[in-house]
Design a protein around this motif. Structure first.
Motif, PDB file in Angstrom:
ATOM      1  N   PHE A 301      29.542  47.720  41.208  1.00 47.79           N
ATOM      2  CA  PHE A 301      29.923  46.864  40.077  1.00 47.79           C
ATOM      3  C   PHE A 301      29.762  45.396  40.454  1.00 47.79           C
ATOM      4  N   LEU A 302      30.221  45.010  41.641  1.00 45.95           N
ATOM      5  CA  LEU A 302      30.136  43.616  42.075  1.00 45.95           C
ATOM      6  C   LEU A 302      28.683  43.184  42.256  1.00 45.95           C
ATOM      7  N   THR A 303      27.857  44.055  42.814  1.00 47.86           N
ATOM      8  CA  THR A 303      26.443  43.723  43.024  1.00 47.86           C
ATOM      9  C   THR A 303      25.733  43.497  41.693  1.00 47.86           C
ATOM     10  N   ASN A 304      25.894  44.441  40.785  1.00 48.16           N
ATOM     11  CA  ASN A 304      25.243  44.324  39.477  1.00 48.16           C
ATOM     12  C   ASN A 304      25.783  43.127  38.694  1.00 48.16           C
ATOM     13  N   THR A 305      27.083  42.928  38.782  1.00 52.82           N
ATOM     14  CA  THR A 305      27.703  41.823  38.056  1.00 52.82           C
ATOM     15  C   THR A 305      27.191  40.485  38.560  1.00 52.82           C
ATOM     16  N   TYR A 306      27.043  40.344  39.879  1.00 55.09           N
ATOM     17  CA  TYR A 306      26.572  39.065  40.421  1.00 55.09           C
ATOM     18  C   TYR A 306      25.166  38.747  39.930  1.00 55.09           C
ATOM     19  N   LEU A 307      24.282  39.730  39.980  1.00 57.96           N
ATOM     20  CA  LEU A 307      22.908  39.498  39.530  1.00 57.96           C
ATOM     21  C   LEU A 307      22.877  39.123  38.051  1.00 57.96           C
ATOM     22  N   GLN A 308      23.649  39.835  37.227  1.00 56.23           N
ATOM     23  CA  GLN A 308      23.685  39.533  35.797  1.00 56.23           C
ATOM     24  C   GLN A 308      24.303  38.161  35.538  1.00 56.23           C
ATOM     25  N   ALA A 309      25.372  37.853  36.259  1.00 56.20           N
ATOM     26  CA  ALA A 309      26.047  36.572  36.054  1.00 56.20           C
ATOM     27  C   ALA A 309      25.176  35.389  36.473  1.00 56.20           C
ATOM     28  N   MET A 310      24.465  35.530  37.592  1.00 52.76           N
ATOM     29  CA  MET A 310      23.569  34.458  38.024  1.00 52.76           C
ATOM     30  C   MET A 310      22.438  34.277  37.015  1.00 52.76           C
ATOM     31  N   GLY A 311      21.931  35.384  36.473  1.00 51.14           N
ATOM     32  CA  GLY A 311      20.899  35.285  35.441  1.00 51.14           C
ATOM     33  C   GLY A 311      21.421  34.560  34.217  1.00 51.14           C
ATOM     34  N   GLU A 312      22.651  34.880  33.819  1.00 52.06           N
ATOM     35  CA  GLU A 312      23.265  34.220  32.657  1.00 52.06           C
ATOM     36  C   GLU A 312      23.525  32.748  32.956  1.00 52.06           C
ATOM     37  N   TYR A 313      23.935  32.453  34.184  1.00 53.70           N
ATOM     38  CA  TYR A 313      24.183  31.068  34.602  1.00 53.70           C
ATOM     39  C   TYR A 313      22.908  30.232  34.472  1.00 53.70           C
ATOM     40  N   MET A 314      21.796  30.789  34.915  1.00 58.06           N
ATOM     41  CA  MET A 314      20.532  30.056  34.858  1.00 58.06           C
ATOM     42  C   MET A 314      20.041  29.882  33.418  1.00 58.06           C
TER      43      MET A 314
END
Length: 526
Positions: A301-314
């Motif tokens: 969950f943390l791995t997938n969430t980080y990738l999605q969140a960084m994508g959303e951040y950018m």
């Protein structure tokens, strides 16, 4: 590879100070008088009529957020992109402080950067803020709260507040200006030197320069006393929940005295001893806690969430960074984006002094990339580990943080998340310890930086460092005696103090690149 101060050789002969440091033991009397006057006045007025002080600052806080918020946002955005441009240019190869090798090893240097600039807020807000945005939709997004689709945007909003823009304003262009002016031109290592490119020698020797320094010191006192006081209340609450120790002023005062003893002792020992040691210990403890959370917690969950969140951040970077009160509720901007951006601006001049000091021998490129890129990325990972875990437990029903966060009870939220993490009570205790040391690393580095401002050079007497550390501890203790609400009022005051400080750091937008090119030319890199 590490180097000691003895290994570092000057590229050019050390400069002669054109504006000698003051002969007064505690520095410029204007700075001392105005800063101590502010501390005494704030405490005195709070004792006389706390409600009136709260009301006055609240009005100023609201007006500042409404009319200056966009200006603060533009400064942070411009600082980040100009600093990155300087770093990737040929001028980025220039070395800071006229040394051909770093004074401080890479791990120790990065540890001091991370611990000083991230501070206690890195734990206090890392657990609670992402979950808050998960249950209360940020204005830049449109999603149903408390659902799977709300996870990435919630973390992305936290990344905006604690990411690239925040870190860049704390120690990139301003640090370049101060490093060049002090180590190459021989100007004093003081906030007033940021205005030297505009006003010349006059600002260094006039009483106006003293007022400039005082305004920056007052901002840092307001910004540092707040976390010191909040740490005492958070630790006291945590000790009551975990071990049944009474949560009251006496417990808070004991915690405050222990904390002050640690950070004052660290500040007195200097950059090469206590400050380094405390920072290294803190980073190692954070790495251990992070590893335990990642390995034994909801790893996938943390791995997938980080990738999605960084994508959303950018992808949503500019939408979040340029959000104004015209498109977002006034209360949201005031308590979130503008509050954080103003807080970081208030810290900027003295943080820049500290970053310039510990970065001697590093290239401009190394310093900017470390402060404005690597440190923010590490921060986003940390926020994902703590805040992302909290969101996971909220989703699965293992914890219920909605009531605590809607009332802004971040100490309750942080401890609840900590107890739910792998290790339970042991993890909660470790996170409380980590928060304490984070605050201590800010206390010692800011005590040192304020002492530097008074001395005008990077070797202030240890007694001056102890004096300022003690002054902030006493102020925190007095405000705690009146109730933790006055600590919150002081936190709001830093938004007001960001108004003059933002003007002081404004010239660094063009003076930073000019100073970098001047250093590069003198080192025959251009």
């Amino acid at each position: 590879m590490s180097y000691s101060a003895r290994d570092s050789q000057p590229i050019t002969p050390p400069p002669t100070f054109s504006a000698p440091p003051t002969s007064h033991k505690f520095g410029d009397p204007v700075v001392l008088s105005l800063t101590m006057g502010f501390i005494i006045l704030f405490i005195g007025l709070s004792l006389y009529d706390a409600n009136r002080v709260t009301s006055m600052i609240a009005v100023g806080f609201t007006m500042t957020a409404k009319y200056m918020g966009s200006f603060f946002q533009m400064i942070l955005i411009a600082t980040f992109f100009i600093a990155i441009g300087v770093a990737i240019s040929r001028a980025g190869q220039a070395r800071i402080g006229n040394l051909n090798k770093p004074e401080i090893s890479t791990f120790r240097w990065l540890s001091m950067v991370m611990c000083t600039l991230l501070a206690g807020g890195g734990v206090f807000f890392a657990a609670g803020e992402p979950i808050y945005h998960f249950v209360v939709t940020p204005p830049a997004f449109d999603f149903e709260t408390g659902t799977a689709e709300a996870v990435a945007p919630a973390l992305a909003q936290s990344f905006m507040h604690w990411g690239f823009l925040a870190w860049a304003v704390l120690g990139s262009l301003t640090a370049i200006v101060l490093a060049y002016a002090h180590y190459t031109l021989g100007k004093p290592l003081q906030p007033r030197t940021l205005l030297y490119p505009v006003f010349g020698e006059w600002i260094l020797t006039s009483w106006v320069g003293g007022i400039v320094d005082a305004l920056c010191v007052i901002a840092i006192v307001a910004g540092t006393v707040g976390p010191i006081g909040f740490l005492a209340t958070q630790m006291s609450y945590g000790l009551e929940v975990l071990f049944g120790i009474t949560n009251g002023f006496t417990t808070q005062l004991v915690i405050l005295m222990l904390l002050a003893a640690v950070y004052i002792g660290s500040a007195m020992s200097g950059v090469h001893k206590g400050i380094q040691l405390l920072s290294r210990f803190n980073v190692i403890l954070a790495l251990l806690i992070g590893a335990v959370i990642f390995i034994f917690g909801p790893t996938l969950f943390l791995t997938n969430t980080y990738l999605q969140a960084m994508g959303e951040y950018m992808t949503s970077f500019f939408a979040m960074a340029t959000m104004t009160s015209e498109t977002a509720p006034d209360w949201w901007m005031k308590w979130w984006t503008v509050f954080f951006f103003a807080w970081f601006i208030g810290y900027a001049p003295l943080m820049a002094i500290f970053v310039a000091r510990i970065s001697r021998g590093r290239t401009i490129r190394q310093m900017v990339i470390a402060v404005a890129v690597l440190a923010p990325i590490a921060t986003t990972i940390w926020f994902t580990l703590l805040g992302g875990s909290g969101i996971y437990y909220q989703l699965t029903g293992e914890a219920d943080l909605i009531e605590a966060l809607q009332s802004f009870s971040f100490d309750v939220a942080t401890l609840t998340v900590a107890q739910t993490l792998p290790g339970g009570i042991w993890m909660a205790g470790a996170i409380l310890l980590l928060t304490t040391i984070f605050v201590a690393t800010t206390g010692d580095s800011m005590s040192y930086a304020i002492a530097v401002v008074g001395a005008g050079h990077d070797h202030p007497h240890f007694s001056i460092r102890a004096f300022w550390g003690a002054a902030m501890a006493v102020m925190a203790g007095m405000l705690l005696y009146m109730g933790s609400g006055q600590i919150g009022v002081l936190q709001q005051f830093i938004v007001l103090s960001a108004i003059p400080v933002s003007v002081i750091i404004l010239p660094s937008l063009w003076a930073g690149p000019q100073s970098a090119m001047a250093m590069a030319r003198e080192q025959k890199l251009l």
